[in-house]
Design an enzyme around this catalytic site. Structure first.
Site, mmCIF file in Angstrom:
data_model
loop_
_atom_site.group_PDB
_atom_site.id
_atom_site.type_symbol
_atom_site.label_atom_id
_atom_site.label_comp_id
_atom_site.label_asym_id
_atom_site.label_seq_id
_atom_site.Cartn_x
_atom_site.Cartn_y
_atom_site.Cartn_z
ATOM 1 N N ASP A 174 29.436 -13.351 -21.025
ATOM 2 C CA ASP A 174 28.144 -12.906 -20.491
ATOM 3 C C ASP A 174 27.082 -13.006 -21.579
ATOM 4 O O ASP A 174 27.187 -13.839 -22.479
ATOM 5 C CB ASP A 174 28.280 -11.468 -19.955
ATOM 6 C CG ASP A 174 27.370 -11.206 -18.767
ATOM 7 O OD1 ASP A 174 26.149 -11.125 -18.955
ATOM 8 O OD2 ASP A 174 27.885 -11.058 -17.646
ATOM 9 N N ASP A 183 30.054 4.778 -24.531
ATOM 10 C CA ASP A 183 31.034 4.649 -23.454
ATOM 11 C C ASP A 183 31.855 3.374 -23.562
ATOM 12 O O ASP A 183 32.802 3.190 -22.802
ATOM 13 C CB ASP A 183 30.324 4.675 -22.090
ATOM 14 C CG ASP A 183 30.716 5.883 -21.247
ATOM 15 O OD1 ASP A 183 31.660 6.595 -21.632
ATOM 16 O OD2 ASP A 183 30.082 6.101 -20.201
ATOM 17 N N HIS A 214 22.518 -7.513 -19.435
ATOM 18 C CA HIS A 214 23.433 -7.849 -18.356
ATOM 19 C C HIS A 214 24.896 -7.642 -18.726
ATOM 20 O O HIS A 214 25.667 -6.991 -18.005
ATOM 21 C CB HIS A 214 23.167 -9.306 -17.959
ATOM 22 C CG HIS A 214 23.769 -9.759 -16.680
ATOM 23 N ND1 HIS A 214 25.003 -10.351 -16.606
ATOM 24 C CD2 HIS A 214 23.283 -9.744 -15.410
ATOM 25 C CE1 HIS A 214 25.260 -10.684 -15.351
ATOM 26 N NE2 HIS A 214 24.235 -10.328 -14.605
ATOM 27 N N ASN A 227 35.796 9.512 -20.945
ATOM 28 C CA ASN A 227 35.621 10.382 -22.108
ATOM 29 C C ASN A 227 34.748 11.602 -21.838
ATOM 30 O O ASN A 227 34.266 12.244 -22.767
ATOM 31 C CB ASN A 227 35.034 9.581 -23.270
ATOM 32 C CG ASN A 227 33.728 8.890 -22.900
ATOM 33 O OD1 ASN A 227 33.211 9.052 -21.788
ATOM 34 N ND2 ASN A 227 33.185 8.102 -23.815
ATOM 35 N N VAL A 231 29.620 7.264 -17.666
ATOM 36 C CA VAL A 231 30.270 6.670 -16.499
ATOM 37 C C VAL A 231 31.722 6.356 -16.843
ATOM 38 O O VAL A 231 32.123 6.396 -18.006
ATOM 39 C CB VAL A 231 29.540 5.386 -16.051
ATOM 40 C CG1 VAL A 231 28.112 5.689 -15.616
ATOM 41 C CG2 VAL A 231 29.544 4.335 -17.159
ATOM 42 N N ASN A 319 23.613 -15.089 -5.725
ATOM 43 C CA ASN A 319 22.721 -14.163 -5.023
ATOM 44 C C ASN A 319 21.593 -14.814 -4.245
ATOM 45 O O ASN A 319 20.527 -14.234 -4.127
ATOM 46 C CB ASN A 319 22.082 -13.199 -6.027
ATOM 47 C CG ASN A 319 23.084 -12.435 -6.827
ATOM 48 O OD1 ASN A 319 24.212 -12.256 -6.400
ATOM 49 N ND2 ASN A 319 22.683 -12.022 -8.008
ATOM 50 N N VAL A 358 39.765 -20.124 -9.688
ATOM 51 C CA VAL A 358 38.837 -19.034 -9.992
ATOM 52 C C VAL A 358 38.674 -18.151 -8.762
ATOM 53 O O VAL A 358 38.496 -18.649 -7.643
ATOM 54 C CB VAL A 358 37.470 -19.593 -10.435
ATOM 55 C CG1 VAL A 358 36.461 -18.465 -10.664
ATOM 56 C CG2 VAL A 358 37.629 -20.432 -11.708
ATOM 57 N N SER A 406 26.859 -10.251 -9.668
ATOM 58 C CA SER A 406 27.240 -9.941 -11.045
ATOM 59 C C SER A 406 27.845 -8.562 -11.160
ATOM 60 O O SER A 406 28.694 -8.320 -12.016
ATOM 61 C CB SER A 406 26.013 -9.963 -11.965
ATOM 62 O OG SER A 406 25.648 -11.232 -12.346
#
Length: 590
Positions: A174, A183, A214, A227, A231, A319, A358, A406
């Site tokens: 990415d 996090d 992204h 933790n 999130v 998209n 894929v 994504s």
């Protein structure tokens, strides 16, 4: 991939081939990096190189796998330079400022294909890449509510079975990942992280960091740590590695970058990779175009190489609300110069998502609806996952919301990582099959574009992924108690971590579930006991496993003679020197 009318992009409002929207940032997250408008070249970076000249373009030179020395010599003899070389798959990345380079090389013995990967110049930064910024980190108050997207795919229930194994490596191909994020840092694997921008592996510390927002958002959905703050990712116990395939300033994902990323994934043992982009500058690569044919072949070989090494690639469908099974036009390509409208057919491929092997992911909107932006297509879409208003990590310790295929893709990647955790030794093909068979069917809505059955259709493929079904179990019933506090395990020491149980009537069950997450580099050193409130000891692990790393397992203990309420302890005894670790977390389910 960003939705809307982006050039090659799957990201709303950006010309690069990302697959997610700009973030909604209630926490004050930074705005996304501005993208150059279609047709504009990226500004020259500050890290100039004496070897760079204006007009330098990048090419894939395809030959037979093996020794490519003769072809490499021909490149040098015909006005080119070898920028990087992947002999295992027969792909060379060459640079040249000669307008006749490609035509000349196509006539060289042993050369199968040659194709330009860009319609713009290679930036000077390719020869002396600047390191991305390492943003200052903010902190967040304690609190980690389960989000709707996690409940929707039953990830929160799957965690009672497994949170994932630290031996499972997931690659995030990415824009990069902020490895310092509160996090992400607990699960970040720097040793296997890299930048593949420009098509050459750059393993300098920090080269993998985010040049946008992204990739950090994607990484959090996969494996944000459990933790007690921020999130939780779908698979909060696995390891994530950043493979930055986006170039700075424009976040373009050119073919040579993707090839580098896939080869790296195969060579570094990634069980799954997340690919929330398409390969710039062509939204669709057509085999009847001499340049695009080389791109298809090069990326396909790299994907096949990664899979042959045990890595499954999962990719966003895109998209544009476009039917990938009935292609007619492409208005977004090339997005690194001036897009033109061209007629295309189904032979033209959105890569990597339409390559064989894929897994292609569509996005759900609210519940089990189709997200308005999600691409679709009979025989193209494999599975679906939540992709609208997904809240996750952003660089600098921040959090925000994005939408796009994504954002759906990392949910599927997280489920795949849980499958791999629960099934050591599973192959990419077996993970693909399990993702399909465990998905929940979604019937077509009242929309004439949706064709097929509830079991498999053009909007949702096999259906929405189900993390709980994917790990092959149901969560233990009964009250759940957890200790997330870290306890260091030193050499030749004994340590304990307590859990206080209350509100459970009578005795513990004969099937008390003891979830153990211990990070330790040689588990054969360890004896692990559950200690009941009255001091009775139940051994769950006794110096087994030899040099294997980490214990991530749920044990069943017959504790029916013990009163449930009281303080239970996980006791860990390290019986040798040379390796240390920690109790990362453990839990009890009554």
């Amino acid at each position: 991939m960003l939705a809307a009318t982006l050039g090659a992009a799957l990201a709303f409002g950006a010309p690069a081939a990302l697959a997610g929207t700009a973030p909604v940032s209630p926490s004050g997250a930074p705005a996304p990096v501005a993208k150059a408008p279609g047709g504009a070249k990226a500004a020259a970076p500050s890290s100039q190189s004496a070897t760079w000249v204006a007009g330098t373009r990048a090419y894939l030179v395809i030959t037979a796998p093996g020794d490519s020395s003769a072809v490499r010599s021909a490149i040098a003899a015909n006005g080119g330079t070898v920028f990087s070389n992947y002999d295992a798959i027969g792909v060379i990345v060459a640079h040249s400022a000669s307008s006749t380079f490609a035509t000349t090389m196509r006539g060289v013995s042993g050369v199968q294909k040659v194709g330009a990967t860009r319609t713009s110049d290679v930036p000077a930064d390719a020869y002396n890449p600047a390191l991305p910024a390492n943003p200052a980190q903010s902190s967040t108050p304690a609190g980690e509510p389960v989000r709707a997207d996690m409940s929707q795919i039953k990830a929160d229930q799957a965690w009672a079975v497994t949170t994932g194994s630290a031996s499972v490596k997931v690659g995030v191909l990415d824009t990069g990942v902020d490895d310092q994020h509160q996090d992400l840092a607990p699960n970040f694997n720097a040793a296997d992280s890299v930048s593949c921008a420009y098509g050459k592996a750059d393993a300098r510390t920090g080269a993998w960091r985010d040049v946008d927002t992204h990739g950090t958002h994607v990484a959090g959905t996969i494996a944000a740590a459990k933790n007690g703050k921020g999130v939780v990712g779908v698979a909060p116990g696995v390891k994530i590695s950043a493979v930055r395939v986006a170039e700075p300033g424009n976040s373009f994902f050119f073919a040579e970058n993707t090839i580098c990323g896939f080869v790296w994934a195969g060579d570094h043992g990634f069980k799954v990779t997340n690919n929330s982009y398409y390969t710039d500058p062509w939204q669709f690569n057509c085999p009847d175009n001499i340049d695009q044919a080389a791109i298809i072949e090069g990326v396909k070989r790299a994907q096949e190489y990664a899979e042959s090494k045990g890595s499954l690639q999962i990719a966003a469908a895109g998209n544009e609300n476009y039917d990938l099974a009935h292609k007619t036009t492409d208005t977004a390509s090339p997005n690194d110069s001036t897009p033109v409208t061209r007629t295309i057919t189904n032979a033209c491929l959105d890569i990597p998502t339409e390559l064989p092997g894929v897994v292609t992911v569509a996005a759900n909107g609210s519940g089990t609806t189709k997200a308005s932006f999600s691409n679709f297509g009979s025989g193209v879409i494999d599975v679906a996952a939540p992709g609208s208003d997904v809240y996750s990590t952003l660089p600098g310790g921040k959090y925000g919301t994005k939408s796009g295929t994504s954002m759906a893709t990392p949910h599927v990647v997280g489920v795949a990582a849980l499958i791999a955790s629960a099934n050591p030794g599973i192959t990419p093909a077996q993970i693909r099959d399990k993702l399909a068979t465990q998905a929940n069917d979604i019937a077509c809505p009242s929309d004439g574009r949706c064709t097929g059955t509830a079991a498999n259709n053009s909007f949702f493929g096999e259906g929405q992924v189900d993390a709980l079904k994917a790990v092959g179990s149901t969560p233990p019933s009964g009250k759940y108690f957890e200790n997330l506090g870290d306890v260091a395990i030193g050499d030749n020491t004994t340590v304990e971590s307590p859990i206080t149980v209350s509100g459970v009537s009578g005795n513990a069950p004969a099937t008390l579930k003891v979830g153990v997450d211990i990070k330790h580099t040689y588990i054969g050193d360890l004896k692990v006991d559950l200690v009941a409130p009255d001091g009775t000891v139940y051994t769950v692990h006794n110096r087994a496993g030899g040099g294997t790393d980490n214990i991530a397992q749920t044990y069943t203990v017959n504790a029916s003679s013990e009163v449930a309420n009281g303080t239970w302890k996980l006791r860990v005894n390290d019986n040798a020197g040379g390796d240390t670790g920690k109790i990362d977390a453990w839990n009890l389910t009554f």
